[in-house]
Write an enzyme that holds these catalytic residues in place. Structure first.
Site, PDB file in Angstrom:
ATOM      1  N   GLU A  82      -0.032  -1.109   5.765  1.00  0.00           N
ATOM      2  CA  GLU A  82       1.034  -0.579   6.619  1.00  0.00           C
ATOM      3  C   GLU A  82       0.893   0.912   6.848  1.00  0.00           C
ATOM      4  OE1 GLU A  82       4.930   0.896   8.035  1.00  0.00           O
ATOM      5  OE2 GLU A  82       3.844   1.512   6.258  1.00  0.00           O
ATOM      6  N   ASP A 140       0.853  -1.196   0.000  1.00  0.00           N
ATOM      7  CA  ASP A 140       0.000   0.000   0.000  1.00  0.00           C
ATOM      8  C   ASP A 140       0.885   1.241   0.000  1.00  0.00           C
ATOM      9  OD1 ASP A 140       0.829  -0.628   2.671  1.00  0.00           O
ATOM     10  OD2 ASP A 140      -0.644   0.785   3.459  1.00  0.00           O
TER      11      ASP A 140
END
Ligand SMILES: NCC(=O)N[C@@H](Cc1c[nH]cn1)C(=O)O
Ligand SMILES: [Zn+2]
Ligand SMILES: [Zn+2]
Length: 476
Positions: free
Chosen positions: A165, A99
């Site tokens: 994350e 991400d």
């Protein structure tokens, strides 16, 4: 296999790797934006397919759902994969995240953030190029190059790639703890490539991270936004309260104003003092990365201490307030202030949250406002401080020497990768941070980039690390 042959193969294939990075930068896997949740899931699926193509056995783990502003969103998959299960070889677990932070051209990017663009200096510009798609892809390129050369990998690999994350790693800790003696059984050491060199030229190995506690401070007043001409002067304005409280959190010299926070900071030892010496880092590196001369501390040691071993408090933004160009005479009804504290040993997240809440409520009480204050901790991750003496670090240092012909700096990092401590505790294994990117990569900022050199040499570094891991004695 001679590493030289492997290095040549990486050089020969570099345009293919850059093209592949371009393909994945184009996938808008912004975990913090609900409208990009399906893209984030797509990015996880891209990795699953790529790992399968490379012959790994994959496992897609669904962490569950997330509630965002009354909506229920599926969390992106945790991508697990195994490559090789030879009991005679060491097994290294590679973690990374797929991400990225939000990015809009209007924020000030010179190029479209989701179109990887190479400039004349060999900078590969794009959101996630350095944090963390370049490194994640790099591991797979190192593996592929071995296969193309017909060479056996000298270690077994396990992968764990997550898609949350940048938004608190929701759901990941529980998966790691659950799989510690199952999927992750047999892991000998862990490696994470998700931070940066101290400067622009010399690689480093990293053995510490700050933690992060992220807060939301909501002030609720009127039932809806108001006309400031009609209601201004007759109502307690939530923004006025909020701006006052935000100004009470940190001063312009970076000093945290919440009482009790600094009391928890681990004392500075004689031994630690030496760890700031001899590093390839100067004021110019900081100024170069800042693009300004606005540093608080004048000398390198103070700068690094305030990045690595002291906490900091940053104000990030206000949700629900007017921010568009032009003028609008509105009184926002429910602004939400966002700030975070980077935490260090020996700070305890639960105590930090309590100190922050107690302090803000006490400050708010002084305002005699009839509005309603609510302070919540959105997510928290603990600090991590290890030792660079383990054989995993020895292997990392030798790999750096193979690729860059120098000894790496040993560093701590100001950012946070909370899963590091989870791996260390749940697996009881050493974790090495082996960064690919440079200090001026601009992660989380506009014009994020990874230099072509760092990307390509980084892939070589990962391959060399596999070989040094295989060679290193576990009592070294
Ligand atoms: N490359 C690591 C990184 O950028 N980590 C984030 C983690 C985080 C925590 N809350 C939001 N993001 C960081 O900001 O350090
Ligand atoms: Zn990252
Ligand atoms: Zn990041």
């Amino acid at each position: 296999m001679s590493l030289e042959q492997f290095f040549q193969a990486i050089d020969a294939n570099q345009d293919i790797y850059v093209q592949r990075l371009k393909e994945i930068v184009a996938i808008k896997s912004v975990s913090g934006e609900p409208e990009h949740r399906s893209d984030t899931i797509l990015m996880g699926e891209w990795l699953l397919a790529e790992l399968e193509r490379l012959g790994a056995t994959t496992k897609r783990v669904e962490p569950g759902v997330q509630k965002v502003n009354g909506r229920t969103l599926p969390l992106p998959p945790v991508v697990l994969a195994t490559y090789g299960e030879d009991p005679a070889k060491k097994t290294v677990l590679i973690y990374g995240h797929y991400d990225v932070q939000p990015a809009l051209k209007e924020d000030g990017w010179n190029t479209d953030p989701f179109t990887l663009t190479e400039d004349a200096e060999g900078r590969l510009l794009g959101r996630g190029a350095s944090d963390d798609k370049g490194p994640v892809l790099g591991w797979l390129c190192a593996l592929e190059a071995h296969q193309q050369l017909g060479r056996d990998l000298p270690v077994n690999l396990k992968f764990c790639f997550e898609g949350m994350e940048e938004s608190g790693s929701e759901g990941l800790d529980a998966i790691i703890v659950r799989e510690a003696h199952d999927y992750f059984r047999g892991v000998d050491c862990v490696c994470i490539s998700d931070n940066y060199w101290l400067g622009k030229t010399k690689p480093c190995l990293t053995y510490g991270l700050r933690g992060v506690s992220y807060f939301m401070m909501s002030i609720k007043g009127p039932a809806a936004d108001l006309h400031s001409g009609v209601f201004g002067g007759t109502v307690h304005e939530p923004m006025t309260d909020l701006v006052h409280l935000m100004s009470r959190l940190v001063d312009p010299q970076g000093r945290i104003l919440v009482p009790g926070i600094m009391d928890q900071v681990a004392p500075l030892t004689e031994e630690e003092q030496h760890t700031y010496e001899g590093l390839e880092f100067g004021l110019s590196d900081l100024r170069g990365a800042l693009g300004a001369n606005t540093e608080i501390h004048a000398n390198v040691k103070d700068i690094l201490m305030h990045r690595w071993r002291y906490p900091s408090l940053s104000l990030h933004g206000i949700e629900g307030a007017f921010y568009a160009p032009g003028s609008k005479t509105v009184i926002p009804a429910n602004p939400i202030g966002k700030f975070s504290i980077r935490t260090v040993p020996n700070m305890e997240p639960a105590q930090i949250t309590q100190l922050v809440k107690d302090y803000l409520h006490a400050e708010f009480a002084k305002l005699n406002s009839k509005n309603v204050l609510e302070v919540t901790c959105d997510h928290e991750g603990r600090p991590w401080a290890s030792s660079p003496d383990h054989w995993n670090f020895v292997a990392g240092a030798r790999a750096v020497e193979q690729v860059f012909q120098c000894k790496p700096d040993l560093t701590r990092e100001g950012g946070s990768i909370p899963v590091t401590l989870t791996f260390q505790d749940a697996l009881q294994k050493n974790v090495l941070l082996l960064p690919m990117g440079a200090c001026d990569d601009g992660a989380h900022s506009i014009n994020e980039k990874v230099d072509r050199r760092n990307f390509i040499e980084g892939i070589k570094l990962y391959g060399a690390y596999f070989h040094e891991l295989a060679r290193v004695k576990t009592n070294e």
